[in-house]
Design an enzyme around this catalytic site. Structure first.
Site, PDB file in Angstrom:
ATOM      1  N   GLU A 173     -69.069  33.452 126.110  1.00 46.00           N
ATOM      2  CA  GLU A 173     -68.750  34.030 124.801  1.00 46.00           C
ATOM      3  C   GLU A 173     -69.956  33.934 123.863  1.00 46.00           C
ATOM      4  OE1 GLU A 173     -64.914  32.748 123.270  1.00 46.00           O
ATOM      5  OE2 GLU A 173     -63.877  33.656 124.963  1.00 46.00           O
ATOM      6  N   GLU A 295     -61.401  34.522 131.696  1.00 48.13           N
ATOM      7  CA  GLU A 295     -60.448  33.815 130.834  1.00 48.13           C
ATOM      8  C   GLU A 295     -59.329  34.782 130.486  1.00 48.13           C
ATOM      9  OE1 GLU A 295     -61.854  31.500 127.509  1.00 48.13           O
ATOM     10  OE2 GLU A 295     -63.687  30.950 128.592  1.00 48.13           O
TER      11      GLU A 295
HETATM   12  O1  AHR Z   1     -60.013  28.583 126.940  1.00 47.09           O
HETATM   13  C1  AHR Z   1     -60.226  28.100 125.661  1.00 47.09           C
HETATM   14  C2  AHR Z   1     -61.424  28.741 124.982  1.00 47.09           C
HETATM   15  O2  AHR Z   1     -61.170  30.087 124.754  1.00 47.09           O
HETATM   16  C3  AHR Z   1     -62.710  28.758 125.760  1.00 47.09           C
HETATM   17  O3  AHR Z   1     -63.402  27.549 125.643  1.00 47.09           O
HETATM   18  C4  AHR Z   1     -63.467  29.866 125.129  1.00 47.09           C
HETATM   19  O4  AHR Z   1     -64.378  30.482 126.001  1.00 47.09           O
HETATM   20  C5  AHR Z   1     -62.377  30.818 124.656  1.00 47.09           C
HETATM   21  O5  AHR Z   1     -62.573  31.223 123.360  1.00 47.09           O
END
Ligand code: AHR
Length: 487
Positions: A173, A295
């Site tokens: 991110e 994710e």
């Molecule tokens: O999964 C939790 C968080 O969500 C992660 O650390 C991040 O990459 C995302 O914003």
């Protein structure tokens, strides 16, 4: 009544087994307590890893595990987590709860975990606050068998041979917690960092660039244009957050409208995925670059009384339906989606496993991965679903989701009745062929039912409420259920 038509002659290709991947960050009780308890713990363990959790991960043939973050990855300095424990640095985990991180779980421990589970490691390197040299030397430490100070250091720490890590993320991110970068800047940084992540011997890295969040098409465009030729994968993050960031749902206490909103957001993953895939198609028509959805999953309010920075939430049948909707979408788009990693494995967000001290419970989401395991590395089959809409004026979606694949001459169909209260008859047809017999397994329960410690009633059960009629299979799917049917 809903209909599912399967065509064995039409396929998007092979469903990569990595679509069934997972993610474990240094966040709350995911690693510490959830997976790693240390060798001296009274909780049964092998080299510090909980035996119960490792066994559960093995049982669903968990193929790949992403680590160490997440946001944590861009503050993680790998050298802090190697060598004798007494020399390891301690730090404050500023992203997650402000707790002390003693670095007792580091590179060697993560790779030991992967060995025990039998899965491949996927490591995300630090771009946000790390250096090119730091990342380059981490790859060397992991993958080189040459004679260098870095390799001697690994050997002194007890590991003679390289591990051969394949999946390598360059930042996480980077548009957000990973450095608040603009896409043009990150694309240049990506090119520079990845350049010094060397290939050692047989160990070819699969390099994954940080991709967009949600519908940031510009990020995808700039990355593909400026760095597409030097990446193997592009990540994509998208969470299901009914109510939005400021009015998140409780994980267990929600209305039927909340349920529909949750599923409609999940189903919208297909539109978002296609937005990015279409941009990728323009720069990469042969689909060499994989979309890595590293994710995804539900994000609810934390359980009352728990540390808000630990993101601990319970997991109901609603989560199971979310998982089924996502996995069907990923299967259908396996021509572009090469990996996906649900967030996160234990005790965090849409977890497959929850722990409390020495107790462990498997969530409904866990059982969906169990029901879908035959899709791994199978040939995807075209699976056309006709189903009436369910939901509210604002949030609606088809009441049935499904996907199909074929391996070793057997067809696996996964199908879900998303309606929270009504059973549904589903007719499965095979194009130009008669179905002769089938066997099934099912997970079903009330939309807000969950497995609690000492009271875990939800689990996969044998299912046979179907019959062959005129070469078709007529299945009676209970309300709120996910099934695997093997033909
Ligand atoms: O999964 C939790 C968080 O969500 C992660 O650390 C991040 O990459 C995302 O914003």
């Amino acid at each position: 009544m809903a209909k599912i038509s399967i065509d064995r002659n039409r396929s998007q290709g092979t469903i990569s087994r990595y679509i069934y991947g997972h993610f474990a960050e240094h966040l709350g009780r995911c690693i510490y307590g959830g997976i790693f308890v240390g060798k001296d713990s009274r909780i049964p363990n092998e080299n510090g890893m909980r035996r119960d959790v490792v066994e559960a991960m093995k049982a669903i043939r968990l193929p790949v595990l992403r680590w160490p973050g997440g946001c944590f990855a861009d503050e993680y300095h790998w050298r802090d987590g190697i060598g004798p424990q007494e020399n390891r640095k301690i730090m404050v985990n500023t992203n997650w709860g402000g707790v002390t991180e003693d670095n007792s779980f580091g590179t060697h421990e993560f790779l030991e975990l992967c060995r025990q589970v039998g899965c491949e490691p996927y490591i995300t390197g630090n771009v946000g606050s790390g250096t090119v040299r730091e990342m380059s030397e981490w790859v060397e430490y992991l993958n080189s068998d040459g004679d260098s100070s870095v390799v001697r250091e690994r050997r002194a720490n007890g590991r003679q041979d390289s591990w051969g890590v394949r999946f390598w993320g360059v930042g996480n991110e980077s548009w957000g917690c990973g450095g608040l970068m603009r896409p043009e800047y990150y694309a240049d940084e990506y090119r520079r960092y990845q350049n010094f992540c060397r290939q050692y011997g047989e160990h070819k890295l699969y390099k994954i660039a940080c991709g967009p969040g949600d519908v940031d098409e510009n990020w995808t465009e700039v990355l593909m244009k400026n760095a597409g030729s030097c990446m193997d994968g592009l990540s994509f993050h998208n969470y299901t957050i009914p109510g939005g960031w400021d009015h998140k749902n409780s994980a267990t206490q929600f209305t039927q409208d909340d349920y529909y909103e949750t599923l409609a957001i999940s189903a919208d993953m297909e539109r978002k995925l296609m937005l990015h895939a279409r941009i990728m198609d323009r720069y990469d028509p042969k689909k060499r670059v994989g979309l890595i959805i590293d994710e995804w999953g539900t994000w609810f309010d934390v359980e009352p009384g728990t540390n808000p920075g630990f993101l601990y939430q319970q997991n109901t049948m609603r989560d199971a339906m979310v998982a089924a909707v996502h996995l069907d979408i990923f299967n259908r788009h396996c021509d572009r989606v090469f990996m996906a990693n649900i967030a996160q494995t234990v005790n965090v967000l849409q977890a497959i496993i929850l722990t409390d001290g020495d107790q462990m419970v498997l969530t409904p989401t866990y059982y969906v991965f169990d029901l879908y395991r035959e899709h791994m590395n199978a040939k995807e089959l075209d699976c056309f679903v006709e189903a009436g809409k369910i939901g509210t004026d604002k949030f609606s979606l088809p009441g049935v989701t499904a996907s199909a694949s074929e391996k070793d001459g057997r067809i696996t169909v996964t199908l879900s009745n998303l309606h929270p209260e009504k059973d549904e008859e589903v007719v499965i047809r095979l194009r130009d062929e008669a179905i002769e017999k089938a066997e099934g397994r099912i997970l079903t329960g009330k939309m807000d039912q969950f497995n609690d410690f000492g009271n875990a009633l939800l689990k996969v059960e044998a299912f046979s409420d179907f019959e062959v009629k005129d070469g078709h299979l007529v299945v009676r799917m209970p309300a709120c259920s996910v099934a695997e049917i093997r033909l």
